[in-house]
Design an enzyme around this catalytic site. Sequence first.
Site, PDB file in Angstrom:
ATOM      1  N   PRO A  93     -63.347  16.438  34.723  1.00 56.17           N
ATOM      2  CG  PRO A  93     -62.653  18.766  32.489  1.00 56.17           C
ATOM      3  CD  PRO A  93     -62.188  17.223  34.601  1.00 56.17           C
ATOM      4  CD  GLU A  94     -65.491  11.420  34.027  1.00 49.52           C
ATOM      5  OE1 GLU A  94     -65.545   9.826  34.213  1.00 49.52           O
ATOM      6  OE2 GLU A  94     -66.390  11.309  35.713  1.00 49.52           O
ATOM      7  CG  HIS A 153     -57.806  30.276  40.758  1.00 41.87           C
ATOM      8  ND1 HIS A 153     -56.563  30.002  41.109  1.00 41.87           N
ATOM      9  CD2 HIS A 153     -58.277  30.638  41.987  1.00 41.87           C
ATOM     10  CE1 HIS A 153     -56.746  30.187  43.064  1.00 41.87           C
ATOM     11  NE2 HIS A 153     -57.815  29.675  43.323  1.00 41.87           N
TER      12      HIS A 153
END
Length: 293
Positions: free
Chosen positions: A2-3, A104
């Site tokens: 993710p940016e 996870h």
Amino acid sequence: MPELPEVETVRRGLAPVLVGRRVTDLEARRPDLRFPLPEKFRERLVGQQIVALDRRAKYLITALSGGEDLVMHLGMTGRFTILRDGVRETPGEYAHDSGANPVHDHVVLHLSDGTRIVYNDPRRFGFMMMMAHAEREAHALFRNLGVEPLGNQLTADYLASRGRGKKTNLKSFLMDQRIVAGLGNIYASEALYRAGLSPNRSASSLADRRGVPADRTTRLVASIKQVLQHAIDAGGSTLRDYRNANGASGAFQKSFAVYDRADSICLKPGCGGKIRRTLHAGRASFHCPRCQR
DNA sequence: ACTGTACCCTGTAGGC
DNA sequence: TGCCTACAGGGTACAG
């Protein structure tokens, strides 16, 4: 992964769910992510009301009523899923979430309205930290961060002055969080393409000897803002997609001009150049050698 | 101060 | 089918 646009999309999706709620329970299913989870994590969170959900660079910041901030980073593969009345929903990338492996699911926040927020992160490059709100800006994570690209502090003058005398290539320069906070591998490549600038060009070429910005610097600033804003408007980018997309995933990956398009023909009308994949600081870069100078 | 590399960790894609 | 390698949107810690 993710940016800035993806983190912002996640923020917008989580804010209405989190803000105003109280934390009623916390499950930390392992002691650490990239770093150890905060000491006394549960005690510090349970009972707190969530006052705001902000973003700085690629950090999500949860302001708590007691005066502490919960700072979260998604690393490469971090994602949040909202569990509400038995329905799963993931804002931003991985929106549909059918591929998320519950193995996870590392941290679960329980909220006062019964909603649960699950943090899932296979590679565990993400992390969570807590710190006093008043001391956040002075914290090592934030102290050296550069300007927010969508704010009015990112100007040609700023970029020129930071690039002055630097031999670093433009791609690495743009990805340096101390310069521009929130740009990552994809959007650095895309911004350079839109500005018609080679990733190999040196950062010093953004200014003349006196530090006056070149025209290309003005173009670059406009390209950065434009590509980030368009990506946010599209709900970010969703890569390495899973099956079963049901609506809310990002769409900007369809608008990539160069990223992951090695050997494809440049989209610029009449250019005809071939997109090249190169490496800068160990990360893949993509550019058209013909129209990016 | 500035590279370049290794590393953290798991999953996936592609070659054989 | 399996095995092996390379690579992935993040950032840091080194050595040179």
